[in-house]
Design a protein around this motif. Structure first.
Motif, short mmCIF file in Angstrom:
data_model
loop_
_atom_site.label_atom_id
_atom_site.label_comp_id
_atom_site.label_asym_id
_atom_site.label_seq_id
_atom_site.Cartn_x
_atom_site.Cartn_y
_atom_site.Cartn_z
N THR A 145 0.09 -2.13 4.53
CA THR A 145 -0.61 -3.43 4.55
C THR A 145 0.42 -4.54 4.39
OG1 THR A 145 -0.97 -3.34 2.16
CG2 THR A 145 -2.76 -2.56 3.56
N LYS A 172 2.70 5.81 4.73
CA LYS A 172 2.36 6.32 6.06
C LYS A 172 2.20 5.12 7.00
CE LYS A 172 0.04 10.73 5.05
NZ LYS A 172 1.21 11.09 4.25
N LEU A 180 -8.94 0.76 3.50
CA LEU A 180 -7.61 0.26 3.86
C LEU A 180 -7.67 -1.26 3.92
CD1 LEU A 180 -4.72 0.86 4.83
CD2 LEU A 180 -5.61 0.91 7.17
N ASP A 195 0.23 4.33 9.35
CA ASP A 195 -1.10 3.75 9.59
C ASP A 195 -1.76 3.24 8.31
OD1 ASP A 195 -1.44 6.25 8.52
OD2 ASP A 195 -3.00 6.88 9.91
N LYS A 196 -1.03 3.29 7.19
CA LYS A 196 -1.61 2.82 5.92
C LYS A 196 -0.93 1.56 5.39
CE LYS A 196 -4.42 6.36 5.54
NZ LYS A 196 -5.72 6.17 6.23
N ASN A 235 0.82 -1.21 0.00
CA ASN A 235 0.00 0.00 0.00
C ASN A 235 0.87 1.27 0.00
OD1 ASN A 235 -2.63 1.03 -0.18
ND2 ASN A 235 -2.73 1.44 2.01
N ALA A 276 -7.30 4.43 -1.68
CA ALA A 276 -7.06 5.51 -0.73
C ALA A 276 -8.15 6.58 -0.86
CB ALA A 276 -5.68 6.12 -0.96
#
Lengths: 343, 343
Positions: free
Chosen positions: A155, A150, A228, A152-153, A88, A223
Motif C-alpha cells: 500500500t 508481497k 487491503l 499485490d499487498k 503493509n 490481512a
C-alpha cells in the motif's frame, strides 16, 4: 563554498527537504519507489523489499531528563517498524548506529540496548548490523529497517480513491499531550527540585510519548480479515499533515468528522488542563505512530467490529480539499499547521 | 539507571562494541549473517541481500576546517559501497540521513549533496530515502546501503584457507598520511594564519584521505577474470587490524612480506617527513578503503597481470599467527595495534 550564503531558516526544514528531494532521481530498474513514501520500495523479483531510515538526536528528538533510555531504545526501533507497517509490509532486519559521549556509562548503554532488544522481540525483527562511535555531544541513534511485502499487498500513499472510507488505528493526540506534560513537569522541577511531579492519572498519555508501538498487530488483523487498504501512512507528524500527504499524492480530497476522532479520556483531560483543545491535539499532535488508511466501502463490514480501528471520514474527488466537518455542522479546511475555527 | 556506574573508557570503544554484540542474537530464517562481517546477509530466495550502515560525525570522523563538503558527501557513500564490495556484492540503493545545525547554509547543503550524487552516479546506486533534521552541534551523516550478490559468489571474512594467496588492491597508508599532513597544516595555520599550506607534491595522499574510492572496479574485474576470492574485507581500520579479522574468523594465520606491501611514493615521503615509517603507515593507517582478499593459488595466473592487485603474502594453518616477514628476513607478529621491531 559558494559566495552566496542562504540561511537554512529562510527555507525552513520543510523547504530544505523539498530542495534536497527535488534533485534526487532514481535510475535503477529495481528501484520502484525512492523518496516520497514511508519506505523505499525495491523489486526483489517475487516480492518487494522495503527500506527506511530514521534518526533520533538528543536535544532535538528526545530529552533524557525525562526519557528513560530503555524506552528510547524501544522507540527507535518502533518508529522504523512503523514505516514498514505503513507499506503493509513485514519488518525483518534492522541496523542500529549509535554515537555517544563519555557522559554515558556502560550501564546506560545496556539500558538502551535492553529497549532495542525488547522491541526487536516484540516486532519479530533481527538486529543485524550497526556502528558504535563516540560523540562530542550527547546521544544519537540512527536505525535502518529492511522489510518485505508481497507485490499485490503493498500500500502506497497514492492509492486513495473517492468514496473510500478513512480509518485510523488507536487514538490520537496522546503522544503530544504526554510530551507537553513531561515538559511542564521538567520546568516545575527545574524551578524547584523539591516539587513532586504531578503525573498521577496521566500514565496513558505519558506512555504514548515514551513508548509508542508500531501497529503491526493491525497489519496482521487486516490481512486476516481479507482487507487491503487502498492507501496508508503512519502518523508521525499528526493527522492533519499526514492526511494531506495521502490526499496530495492520491489527487483526492477528504472529509473528517470531528465527532469521530478517537481521543482518549486522558488526552481530553490533559488538553483541557494545558488549554490546548483535544481536537487540536488529535489533528496536530505528532508521534502517535498510529496508522491512517483508506479502504473501499465494501470492506467496511470486515473491519467495523475491530475495536482498534475507527472510521473517521471519507475520501472525495475534490483534489486537496481536506475538510473537518465539525460537531456544529461547519466544514473547515484542515491545513498542515492544523485547523482554525476562524478560517 | 542502575546504581553502579562503569565508565565507557574503562572498556574502550572496542570493548563496548564487544559487550553490545555479545548480547545480539538473530532468530529469523532469512537472516544468514548478522553482525560480524562487512554487511549483514539476508536470504532473498534466488540471491542474497546485503545491508550495512555507517555514520560520520563532525569532530569525530571529519574536520570541516579542511574537509570539503562535496568530498565528505562522496566519502559517506563510498565507504558504505565499500562494505558491499567486500562481500563481492553489487550496491543498489542507499538511504542518507543528515542532521545539521544553523551554522550550515543552504549552499553548504547543496555542496554536500553534490558529492552524494556524484558518488551515487559513480557507483551506480540510487538514493532512495532519507531523513533531514536539525542538530544542536555540527553535522552528521548516516548512510545505509542495500546490495545484492548471487548466492554462489558471496565472500565472507571467514573463508580463507591455508596456502591461499593474500592480495590487496591499490596502495596502503596513503589516507592516513594525508590526514596527518592536513592536521599538521591546520596547526600551522591556527598558529599563524599568514602561513601558506605546504602541500605541494602531496596531492595524492591528500586525495586518498578526502575522496576515497570503493573498489567496485576490482570486484567487476575479478568476476570478469573468473576469480572468486575465498575471503574478503575492506580496509577501513588498517591492514593489520583487518587481516587479523580475516585470520580470526577463518581460523588461520598469515605471512605478509614487507617488501610486497604496495606503498605510494608520496606515502613514503610523507611518512619520512613526519617520522612515522612507511611500513607502519601501510600496516596501521586506516581509511584506505582498499580490498584485502584471499584467492586459491590456482587463481594467481588470472590476476597477476592486473596492476590494481598486489600479492602480499599467504595464508597458513597457524591459527591467529599473523607475521610480517621483514626485508631482513625476520618474522615479527602483527598486532591490531600494529607491529613492533622490538617484539
Amino acid at each position: 563554498m559558494a559566495d552566496t550564503r542562504t540561511e537554512i531558516n529562510s527555507l525552513g526544514e520543510f523547504g530544505l527537504i523539498q530542495r534536497i528531494n527535488k534533485k534526487i532521481k532514481t535510475n535503477l530498474p529495481d528501484t520502484i519507489t525512492g523518496i516520497g513514501d514511508d519506505s523505499a520500495v525495491i523489486d526483489l523479483g517475487d516480492e518487494f523489499g522495503l527500506l527506511s531510515t530514521d534518526i533520533l538526536l538528543e536535544g532535538v528528538h528526545f530529552d533524557l531528563t525525562f526519557f528513560p533510555l530503555k524506552h528510547l531504545g524501544y522507540k527507535a526501533i518502533a518508529i522504523n517498524v512503523s514505516d514498514i507497517a505503513a507499506m503493509n509490509g513485514t519488518p525483518r532486519q534492522v541496523t542500529v548506529a549509535i554515537a555517544l559521549s563519555n557522559r554515558f556509562s556502560v550501564e546506560a548503554v545496556d539500558e538502551l540496548y535492553e529497549g532495542i532488544h525488547a522491541a526487536c522481540k516484540d516486532f519479530n525483527v533481527d538486529l543485524v548490523g550497526g556502528d558504535t562511535t563516540s560523540s562530542r555531544s550527547g546521544l544519537l541513534i540512527s536505525v535502518s529497517v529492511f522489510g518485505r511485502v508481497k507485490k499485490d499487498k503493498i500500500t502506497y500513499r497514492h492509492g486513495a480513491r473517492p468514496n473510500d472510507l478513512l480509518c485510523v488505528t488507536g487514538d490520537l493526540g496522546g503522544a503530544y499531550m504526554g510530551l507537553q506534560l513531561l515538559e511542564r513537569e521538567k520546568q516545575v522541577f527545574m524551578a524547584n527540585p523539591q516539587m513532586q511531579p504531578e503525573l498521577e492519572g496521566k500514565d496513558y498519555v505519558i506512555q504514548r510519548q515514551l513508548r509508542p508501538e508500531a501497529r503491526m498487530d493491525v497489519i496482521y488483523e487486516l490481512a486476516e480479515a481479507g482487507v487491503l487498504p487502498t492507501s496508508m501512512i503512519d502518523l508521525s507528524d499528526g493527522l492533519a499533515s499526514d492526511l494531506l500527504h495521502i490526499c496530495a499524492q492520491s489527487g483526492v480530497g477528504a472529509i473528517v468528522f470531528e465527532e469521530k476522532l478517537p481521543i482518549d479520556e486522558q488526552t481530553y483531560i490533559a488538553a483541557t488542563e494545558l488549554n490546548l483543545g483535544p481536537v487540536t491535539a488529535a489533528l496536530n499532535g505528532g508521534e502517535d505512530y498510529e496508522l491512517l488508511f483508506t479502504v473501499p466501502q465494501v470492506s467496511y463490514d470486515l473491519i467495523k467490529n475491530n475495536p482498534k480501528i475507527s472510521f473517521i471520514g471519507y475520501i472525495t474527488d475534490k483534489k486537496n480539499e481536506v475538510l473537518l466537518h465539525t460537531n456544529a455542522d461547519n466544514r473547515i479546511p484542515i491545513t498542515a499547521q492544523g485547523w482554525n475555527r476562524e478560517n
